[in-house]
Design a protein around this motif. Structure first.
Motif, short mmCIF file in Angstrom:
data_model
loop_
_atom_site.label_atom_id
_atom_site.label_comp_id
_atom_site.label_asym_id
_atom_site.label_seq_id
_atom_site.Cartn_x
_atom_site.Cartn_y
_atom_site.Cartn_z
N PRO A 50 82.44 38.21 9.31
CA PRO A 50 81.51 37.25 8.71
C PRO A 50 82.13 35.89 8.48
CG PRO A 50 82.06 39.03 7.17
CD PRO A 50 82.59 39.43 8.51
N ILE A 64 76.09 33.55 3.95
CA ILE A 64 75.77 34.80 4.65
C ILE A 64 75.59 35.90 3.61
CG2 ILE A 64 76.69 36.56 6.23
CD1 ILE A 64 77.98 34.28 7.82
N SER A 66 74.27 39.09 4.41
CA SER A 66 74.52 40.42 4.98
C SER A 66 75.13 40.24 6.36
CB SER A 66 73.22 41.22 5.06
OG SER A 66 72.30 40.60 5.95
N PHE A 67 75.92 41.26 6.75
CA PHE A 67 76.61 41.18 8.04
C PHE A 67 76.81 42.60 8.55
CE2 PHE A 67 80.30 41.02 10.80
CZ PHE A 67 80.10 39.86 11.54
N SER A 68 76.42 42.82 9.80
CA SER A 68 76.56 44.17 10.34
C SER A 68 76.88 44.11 11.83
CB SER A 68 75.26 44.97 10.14
OG SER A 68 75.31 46.19 10.86
N THR A 69 77.69 45.05 12.25
CA THR A 69 77.97 45.19 13.69
C THR A 69 77.57 46.58 14.17
OG1 THR A 69 80.21 45.91 13.19
CG2 THR A 69 79.89 43.57 13.65
N TYR A 272 75.69 41.04 16.54
CA TYR A 272 75.89 40.90 15.09
C TYR A 272 74.53 40.72 14.43
CZ TYR A 272 80.63 39.89 16.68
OH TYR A 272 81.86 39.95 17.28
N ARG A 273 74.38 41.36 13.30
CA ARG A 273 73.16 41.12 12.50
C ARG A 273 73.58 40.36 11.26
NH1 ARG A 273 68.13 44.94 12.43
NH2 ARG A 273 67.25 43.27 13.69
N ILE A 274 73.17 39.13 11.20
CA ILE A 274 73.61 38.25 10.12
C ILE A 274 72.39 37.85 9.29
CG2 ILE A 274 74.68 36.03 9.55
CD1 ILE A 274 76.26 36.27 12.16
#
Lengths: 311, 306
Positions: A50, A64, A66-69, A272-274
């Motif tokens: 992130p 940011i 939220s952050f997901s891979t 990436y989901r940001i």
């Protein structure tokens, strides 16, 4: 930590300014962006954190949230232009095209075929090649009247967006066309805005008119705005010398589409989901962009979002 | 005496009559209606509508003529006009643009001319834009909204393919089939009909029959390198439309403006046919003033309302 008695909390709520509580209740829902990153060599960059990203909303830095891979399954609409002007480009490879889509799906993923002629014909949701095979003929064989045109590409994307709007997870549209939109109710700007607002990527494979002239530019802009890809396939005009310029699979349109679907789907599954919380919940469209702080990376994501009203 | 207004016997009655005509025409715009578009029925009386374009001795549009200046003959017999108006009546137009491969070099010019045509529309006019080439593509939008029409021109006019001219005019007419009032198909083309095997092809005979039977007005504009073919010119003549061959690098937009001007200054004439024999009747519209010429459709089908 000292806990406040319930009675005190109730009292505090009563004395808090009404506007403060209303603002709290109307906190904007977060915006989640699917972000595809490639490195300087064009290879997927999947090891960023992130702290490597900067999100700009209306040109202002956003925190940011939220952050997901984590990989997630896809929901896909695959649109083929079956009007007379485009059909000859891929009809010889029709079975291979459908097989390419079926082969690109992973367990838990779903896809719908769509045939674009005078009207959009959408097939049922399917999960594998066998189901696609069973429904492809009915979906991709327009009436003689429909086949003669027009080619309402924007309306077709709109129909695909509607089909995907209520689907969960990562959603994408891949459209294969000769690149000449006609006979639309909706304009391309309307479709660009809707795709970006829904967070659905639109990918376009054009063969025929190309991407640099007139309609091709509109298709490119639509794809780019949604965070998708616009690609052009040209049939080889002669023998490909030792496969030097094109891999063997690329010498047929089906082979090219197979490669494109593989890339588009992999990009999206592993993107990436940001998430960030917009400053205002005003129900309006806002510009958004994402950058990687280190140089040399390329980022694809949608270029706008709608700040949904909270509550 | 081009353009000299003459008082009519009863202008109020004329206006009432025109309003009744328009209302009756609108009421006929139902899917159940058949190919008797030009016939307007009200109170058991059938009126055949004829739209006439008149030019004066100097070649300019003649406005301000009165009912008494016109003579209409049905199979050679003079008829009594039951309707007359020189008011501006809104037009409904299908603009069909030839986008065949040979138009590639004219592409920018044609698009600009289409923009110019949109600019000439009056607020109540309605336009639908279509193209023909690789496919025959007719916009689903029939609208007065100029921004929408300009968007269609920007996003949906692309060159390539053959020249399915009759199919294009046929599609243009079909797209206006259920519309009331004057219905016009305006075709811009640079060649003769060339319909390839990929498309369902309409024939000239079919198009001419439908245009005459349903009272469509057909206009045609020919590009400089390919003057209009005889059949297309004939079609414009029998339907009371017009045809223009654009010379060299002449202003194409000006030609479109001329068409719009003609359509906005047509006279609306109406009469009750003596017999409803289901046959094709020859129409002849003349202006009594020396040197004046009238263009109007040359036939109608005397069919009773069902």
């Amino acid at each position: 930590m000292t806990r406040l008695p319930a009675a005190l909390i109730a009292a505090l709520l009563l004395v808090l300014p009404r506007s403060f509580r209303a603002q709290d209740a109307a906190a904007p829902p977060p915006v989640v962006l699917d972000v595809v990153v490639s490195d300087a060599n064009g290879a997927p960059a999947r090891d960023l954190g992130p702290g490597d990203f900067e999100v700009l909303g209306d040109s202002r830095p956003q925190a940011i949230a939220s952050f997901s891979t984590a990989a997630e399954p896809l929901t896909v609409v695959f649109l083929l232009d079956v009007s007379a002007s485009a059909e000859s480009l891929w009809r010889p490879d029709a079975a291979a095209m459908v097989a390419a889509l079926g082969g690109a799906l992973k367990p838990g993923e779903r896809a719908r075929l769509g045939g674009i002629a005078g009207h959009l014909t959408l097939g049922p949701w399917t999960t594998n090649s066998a189901e696609l095979d069973r429904t492809a003929a009915a979906t991709l064989t327009p009436s003689a009247e429909d086949r003669a045109g027009p080619s309402p590409l924007w309306d077709a994307v709109d129909g695909a967006l509607t089909a995907l709007a209520t689907e969960p997870g990562r959603r994408t549209i891949v459209m294969l066309t000769d690149g000449l939109p006609t006979g639309n109710v909706h304009g391309v700007d309307e479709i660009r805005a809707r795709a970006a607002a829904l967070g659905i990527t639109v990918n376009v494979v054009v063969s025929g008119a190309g991407l640099t002239f007139g309609a091709g530019q509109l298709l490119s802009a639509l794809a780019a705005s949604s965070g998708g890809l616009a690609l052009e396939w040209r049939p080889p005009t002669g023998p490909v010398p030792n496969g030097a310029h094109l891999p063997a699979a690329m010498t047929s349109m089906a082979g090219y589409v197979t490669a494109v679907l593989g890339r588009v789907f992999d990009d999206l599954r592993t993107c990436y989901r940001i998430g960030f919380v917009p400053e205002r919940a005003d129900g309006r469209e806002h510009a958004v962009s994402v950058r990687v702080r280190q140089p040399g990376y390329k980022v694809r994501t949608r270029d706008r979002y709608v700040a949904a009203t909270g509550g | 005496m081009e353009g000299t207004p003459r008082p009519t016997e009863d202008p109020t009655a004329r206006t009432r009559s025109l309003v009744a005509f328009v209302v009756a025409a609108a009421a006929l715009a139902s899917p159940a209606r058949t190919a008797t578009r030009q016939q307007v029925f009200r109170g058991g009386v059938q009126t055949v509508a004829v739209y006439a374009t008149v030019h004066g001795p100097d070649g300019h549009l003649a406005t301000g003529l009165a009912e008494r200046d016109f003579e209409v003959r049905d199979n050679g017999r003079p008829v009594q006009l039951t309707l007359f108006s020189d008011d501006v009546v809104p037009i409904t137009v299908a603009l069909m643009l030839d986008m065949s491969g040979s138009m590639m070099e004219e592409y920018v010019r044609v698009r600009q001319a289409a923009f110019d045509f949109v600019a000439t529309l009056l607020p109540a006019d309605r336009l639908r834009i279509g193209t023909f080439g690789t496919e025959v593509a007719v916009s689903p939008l029939l609208t007065s909204d100029k921004a929408t029409l300009e968007r269609v021109i920007r996003e949906e006019v692309w060159p390539g393919g053959a020249t399915p001219l009759w199919t294009a005019i046929d599609r243009g007419m079909r797209s206006l089939h259920d519309e009331p009032g004057r219905r016009v198909v305006l075709a811009l083309t640079d060649g003769a009909n060339n319909c390839t095997g990929k498309l369902p092809c309409a024939s000239f005979g079919q198009v001419r029959h439908d245009a005459e039977a349903q009272g469509f007005i057909v206009y045609a504009i020919g590009m400089p390198h390919a003057p209009l073919a005889g059949e297309l010119v004939g079609l414009t003549d029998v339907t009371g439309g017009g045809h223009f061959d654009v010379a060299g690098d002449a202003d194409l937009g000006a030609t479109f403006a001329t068409v719009a001007d003609e359509l906005h200054h047509q006279y609306t004439l109406g009469f009750t046919p003596a017999v409803l024999d289901g046959k094709v009747h020859v129409l002849d519209v003349r202006v009594s003033q020396p040197g004046f010429t009238a263009r109007a459709r040359r036939s109608y089908v005397a069919t009773a309302d069902r």
